[in-house]
Design a protein around this motif. Structure first.
Motif, PDB file in Angstrom:
ATOM      1  N   GLN A  26       0.932  -1.126  -0.141  1.00  0.00           N
ATOM      2  CA  GLN A  26      -0.258   0.054   0.062  1.00  0.00           C
ATOM      3  C   GLN A  26       0.889   1.246  -0.102  1.00  0.00           C
ATOM      4  N   LYS A  27       0.993   2.008  -1.016  1.00  0.00           N
ATOM      5  CA  LYS A  27       1.689   3.233  -1.326  1.00  0.00           C
ATOM      6  C   LYS A  27       1.501   4.091  -0.295  1.00  0.00           C
ATOM      7  N   LYS A  28       0.496   4.487   0.326  1.00  0.00           N
ATOM      8  CA  LYS A  28       0.302   5.284   1.375  1.00  0.00           C
ATOM      9  C   LYS A  28       1.243   5.055   2.693  1.00  0.00           C
ATOM     10  N   LEU A  29       1.133   3.626   2.917  1.00  0.00           N
ATOM     11  CA  LEU A  29       2.051   3.331   4.105  1.00  0.00           C
ATOM     12  C   LEU A  29       3.672   3.639   3.707  1.00  0.00           C
ATOM     13  N   SER A  30       3.835   3.653   2.479  1.00  0.00           N
ATOM     14  CA  SER A  30       5.264   3.894   2.204  1.00  0.00           C
ATOM     15  C   SER A  30       5.639   5.386   2.450  1.00  0.00           C
ATOM     16  N   ASP A  31       4.587   6.216   2.047  1.00  0.00           N
ATOM     17  CA  ASP A  31       4.517   7.472   2.279  1.00  0.00           C
ATOM     18  C   ASP A  31       4.581   8.039   3.575  1.00  0.00           C
ATOM     19  N   LEU A  32       3.837   7.320   4.428  1.00  0.00           N
ATOM     20  CA  LEU A  32       3.900   7.437   5.998  1.00  0.00           C
ATOM     21  C   LEU A  32       5.344   7.339   6.510  1.00  0.00           C
ATOM     22  N   SER A  33       5.767   6.279   5.930  1.00  0.00           N
ATOM     23  CA  SER A  33       7.199   5.889   6.360  1.00  0.00           C
ATOM     24  C   SER A  33       8.102   7.033   6.145  1.00  0.00           C
ATOM     25  N   THR A  34       7.966   7.405   4.946  1.00  0.00           N
ATOM     26  CA  THR A  34       8.719   8.552   4.379  1.00  0.00           C
ATOM     27  C   THR A  34       8.726   9.989   5.146  1.00  0.00           C
ATOM     28  N   GLY A  35       7.457  10.234   5.437  1.00  0.00           N
ATOM     29  CA  GLY A  35       7.196  11.279   6.218  1.00  0.00           C
ATOM     30  C   GLY A  35       7.929  11.309   7.777  1.00  0.00           C
ATOM     31  N   PHE A  36       7.715  10.299   8.386  1.00  0.00           N
ATOM     32  CA  PHE A  36       8.375  10.109   9.637  1.00  0.00           C
ATOM     33  C   PHE A  36       9.819  10.051   9.604  1.00  0.00           C
ATOM     34  N   LEU A  37      10.312   9.442   8.531  1.00  0.00           N
ATOM     35  CA  LEU A  37      11.618   9.317   8.372  1.00  0.00           C
ATOM     36  C   LEU A  37      12.344  10.687   8.128  1.00  0.00           C
ATOM     37  N   VAL A  38      11.645  11.583   7.419  1.00  0.00           N
ATOM     38  CA  VAL A  38      12.058  13.001   6.924  1.00  0.00           C
ATOM     39  C   VAL A  38      11.811  13.706   8.419  1.00  0.00           C
ATOM     40  N   LEU A  39      10.944  13.430   9.146  1.00  0.00           N
ATOM     41  CA  LEU A  39      10.763  14.353  10.484  1.00  0.00           C
ATOM     42  C   LEU A  39      11.836  13.882  11.274  1.00  0.00           C
TER      43      LEU A  39
END
Lengths: 96, 208
Positions: free
Chosen positions: B40-53
């Protein structure tokens, strides 16, 4: 008025099938039971069952004309992990 | 005496930031594991968001440590770190908007890519932008909670609300010890927000 059917990902369909098999417990689930519970066409059912057997998530028992499917230990572990992921995704409003 | 208090407070600030960064990294990791299983691509985006944070948080800690060890030459570095931290937070929040937006079929990963460019296209008032983005995220997570009514969704809503409170408190100009305490309050709110995500993760990881 036509009603839109909710989109289900492949992993969700596989999890639905595994849950159906798990719910039948030691008796195992027949293909018809899985077909109705997971809301699948016959072709899709055959395809996904083959995939589940190949991945060792379920095992097949053939007794004459009857086929039953049972959850393996790997299948049980998959369902536990999937449930955790479902909770995480649901918390953020993401459908899996 | 007062400088000792200031240095002690900066140390507390940095410890809070490091722990918050680790929590953000943990959420990123679990979201990535979930993506690995579900695609699920949104989970990948969520992961990226927290990684950037978390990267922004660790960057700020390193920049501040550099400032503490060599204050005479650290002005420029610290200036860059502060701007980069603000930009990275905005990038993360923009990604959260796309990741937590309900609805699957109209979702395109291009939204997340466009969101990444957002900080460079807008004004330098980073905190104002962060607040506006977080308001959207908070409303989306509130709607999600109203829809699913699960404790997990509540933790996420509370987490993002605390991050919003943290940015509102963080808008104050630090000019003396009193205002620095308010700034520390914003850091604490941020920490509690991420702690709420950690509690959610712990609860979600429990076997039934």
């Amino acid at each position: 008025m036509s009603r839109k059917r909710a989109y289900r990902s492949k992993v969700r369909i596989l999890a639905d099938m595994l849950r159906t098999i798990q719910a039948e417990g030691e008796d195992g689930a027949g293909p018809t039971k899985i077909l109705y519970a997971a809301n699948l066409s016959h072709d899709r059912l055959t395809q996904y069952i083959e995939e589940l057997i190949e991945k060792e998530l379920i095992k097949e028992l053939i007794d004459g004309d009857n086929r039953s499917y049972f959850l393996t230990q790997k299948g049980r572990e998959f369902l536990i992990e999937y449930r955790k992921i479902e909770r995480l995704s649901q918390a953020f409003g993401i459908d899996v | 005496m007062q400088s000792q208090i200031v240095f002690a407070l900066i140390r507390i600030d940095l410890i809070i930031e490091v722990v918050a960064g680790i929590i953000a990294l943990m959420v990123s990791h679990y979201a990535n594991v979930a993506f690995g299983l579900t695609r699920q691509k949104k989970l990948s985006d969520l992961s990226t968001g927290f990684l950037v944070l978390s990267a922004g948080m660790f960057g700020r800690v390193i920049g501040t440590l550099y400032f503490l060890t060599d204050p005479a030459n650290a002005d420029r570095v610290l200036g860059i770190v502060i701007v980069a931290y603000g930009v990275m937070k905005i990038m993360a929040y923009a990604i959260f908007i796309t990741a937590t937006h309900r609805g699957q079929r109209k979702y395109h990963s291009n939204y997340a890519m466009a969101a990444l460019a957002l900080p460079f296209l807008t004004s330098p008032e980073l905190d104002v932008i962060a607040i506006l983005l977080l308001i959207v995220v908070v409303l989306q997570t509130l709607m999600n909670y109203a829809s699913v009514r699960s404790s997990f969704a509540l933790y996420v809503f509370v987490g993002f609300t605390l991050l919003l409170v943290s940015h509102i408190l963080g808008m104050i100009n630090v000019i003396d010890l009193q205002t620095y305490f308010i700034y520390l309050g914003s850091q604490l709110a941020q920490f509690l927000g991420l702690f709420s995500f950690l509690v959610m993760l712990r609860q979600a990881q429990k076997d039934e």
